[in-house]
Motif scaffolding. Sequence first.
Motif, PDB file in Angstrom:
ATOM      1  N   ALA A   1      20.352 -42.391  49.899  1.00 26.65           N
ATOM      2  CA  ALA A   1      19.511 -42.183  48.720  1.00 26.65           C
ATOM      3  C   ALA A   1      18.831 -40.817  48.793  1.00 26.65           C
ATOM      4  O   ALA A   1      18.755 -40.194  49.859  1.00 26.65           O
ATOM      5  CB  ALA A   1      18.450 -43.281  48.645  1.00 26.65           C
ATOM      6  N   THR A   2      18.323 -40.376  47.675  1.00 31.31           N
ATOM      7  CA  THR A   2      17.628 -39.092  47.624  1.00 31.31           C
ATOM      8  C   THR A   2      16.342 -39.102  48.445  1.00 31.31           C
ATOM      9  O   THR A   2      15.812 -38.049  48.765  1.00 31.31           O
ATOM     10  CB  THR A   2      17.304 -38.705  46.170  1.00 31.31           C
ATOM     11  N   ASN A   3      15.863 -40.286  48.825  1.00 33.78           N
ATOM     12  CA  ASN A   3      14.663 -40.363  49.666  1.00 33.78           C
ATOM     13  C   ASN A   3      14.997 -40.192  51.149  1.00 33.78           C
ATOM     14  O   ASN A   3      14.127 -40.277  52.005  1.00 33.78           O
ATOM     15  CB  ASN A   3      13.915 -41.677  49.434  1.00 33.78           C
ATOM     16  N   GLY A   4      16.285 -39.977  51.475  1.00 32.74           N
ATOM     17  CA  GLY A   4      16.708 -39.747  52.853  1.00 32.74           C
ATOM     18  C   GLY A   4      16.961 -41.009  53.655  1.00 32.74           C
ATOM     19  O   GLY A   4      17.231 -40.942  54.848  1.00 32.74           O
ATOM     20  N   LEU A   5      16.896 -42.170  53.010  1.00 36.56           N
ATOM     21  CA  LEU A   5      17.155 -43.433  53.692  1.00 36.56           C
ATOM     22  C   LEU A   5      18.560 -43.922  53.393  1.00 36.56           C
ATOM     23  O   LEU A   5      19.069 -43.735  52.293  1.00 36.56           O
ATOM     24  CB  LEU A   5      16.143 -44.493  53.246  1.00 36.56           C
ATOM     25  N   THR A   6      19.174 -44.550  54.387  1.00 39.25           N
ATOM     26  CA  THR A   6      20.503 -45.136  54.230  1.00 39.25           C
ATOM     27  C   THR A   6      20.351 -46.621  53.935  1.00 39.25           C
ATOM     28  O   THR A   6      19.597 -47.316  54.606  1.00 39.25           O
ATOM     29  CB  THR A   6      21.340 -44.948  55.505  1.00 39.25           C
ATOM     30  N   TYR A   7      21.068 -47.099  52.923  1.00 41.16           N
ATOM     31  CA  TYR A   7      21.049 -48.516  52.535  1.00 41.16           C
ATOM     32  C   TYR A   7      22.419 -49.102  52.776  1.00 41.16           C
ATOM     33  O   TYR A   7      23.417 -48.385  52.762  1.00 41.16           O
ATOM     34  CB  TYR A   7      20.659 -48.651  51.059  1.00 41.16           C
TER      35      TYR A   7
END
Length: 67
Positions: free
Chosen positions: A33-39
Amino acid sequence: MSYFILFLALMLLLCQSSAKVCDCPDYFRCACATNGLTYRNTCVMSCAGATYYHGGTCSDPNNYIDC
Protein backbone atom coordinates in the motif's frame (compact mmCIF):
# COMPACT_ATOMS: atom_id res chain seq x y z
CA MET A 1 -33.56 3.05 34.68
CA SER A 2 -35.36 3.14 31.32
CA TYR A 3 -33.12 5.99 30.14
CA PHE A 4 -30.08 3.88 30.94
CA ILE A 5 -31.41 0.96 28.89
CA LEU A 6 -32.26 3.32 26.03
CA PHE A 7 -28.75 4.78 26.22
CA LEU A 8 -27.16 1.30 26.10
CA ALA A 9 -29.33 0.29 23.15
CA LEU A 10 -28.37 3.48 21.28
CA MET A 11 -24.66 2.95 21.97
CA LEU A 12 -24.87 -0.65 20.77
CA LEU A 13 -26.58 0.46 17.57
CA LEU A 14 -23.99 3.18 16.93
CA CYS A 15 -21.08 0.84 17.54
CA GLN A 16 -22.46 -1.78 15.18
CA SER A 17 -23.20 0.67 12.38
CA SER A 18 -19.76 2.31 12.50
CA ALA A 19 -17.80 -0.95 12.54
CA LYS A 20 -16.48 -1.93 9.14
CA VAL A 21 -17.11 -5.57 8.37
CA CYS A 22 -14.97 -7.20 5.71
CA ASP A 23 -15.34 -10.75 4.55
CA CYS A 24 -11.97 -11.18 2.87
CA PRO A 25 -10.67 -14.48 1.50
CA ASP A 26 -7.79 -16.21 3.30
CA TYR A 27 -5.48 -16.52 0.29
CA PHE A 28 -2.11 -14.78 0.17
CA ARG A 29 -1.41 -12.50 -2.79
CA CYS A 30 0.75 -9.84 -1.14
CA ALA A 31 0.08 -6.23 -1.98
CA CYS A 32 1.96 -3.10 -0.96
CA ALA A 33 0.00 0.00 0.00
CA THR A 34 1.00 3.63 -0.34
CA ASN A 35 1.35 3.73 3.46
CA GLY A 36 4.36 1.37 3.16
CA LEU A 37 2.62 -1.62 4.73
CA THR A 38 2.28 -5.03 3.09
CA TYR A 39 -1.14 -6.72 3.25
CA ARG A 40 -1.93 -10.37 2.54
CA ASN A 41 -4.29 -9.42 -0.31
CA THR A 42 -6.03 -6.38 -1.78
CA CYS A 43 -9.29 -7.10 0.05
CA VAL A 44 -7.59 -6.85 3.44
CA MET A 45 -5.81 -3.70 2.24
CA SER A 46 -9.04 -2.09 1.16
CA CYS A 47 -10.75 -3.06 4.40
CA ALA A 48 -7.96 -1.31 6.31
CA GLY A 49 -8.60 1.83 4.24
CA ALA A 50 -5.22 1.67 2.52
CA THR A 51 -4.51 2.50 -1.11
CA TYR A 52 -2.90 0.02 -3.51
CA TYR A 53 0.66 0.89 -4.60
CA HIS A 54 2.00 -2.30 -6.22
CA GLY A 55 1.80 -6.09 -6.07
CA GLY A 56 4.20 -8.07 -3.91
CA THR A 57 5.62 -7.05 -0.58
CA CYS A 58 6.74 -3.48 -0.06
CA SER A 59 10.35 -4.63 0.36
CA ASP A 60 10.30 -7.06 -2.60
CA PRO A 61 7.80 -6.48 -5.44
CA ASN A 62 8.54 -9.99 -6.79
CA ASN A 63 7.38 -11.68 -3.56
CA TYR A 64 3.63 -12.34 -3.75
CA ILE A 65 3.41 -15.25 -1.28
CA ASP A 66 5.52 -14.60 1.82
CA CYS A 67 3.83 -11.64 3.43
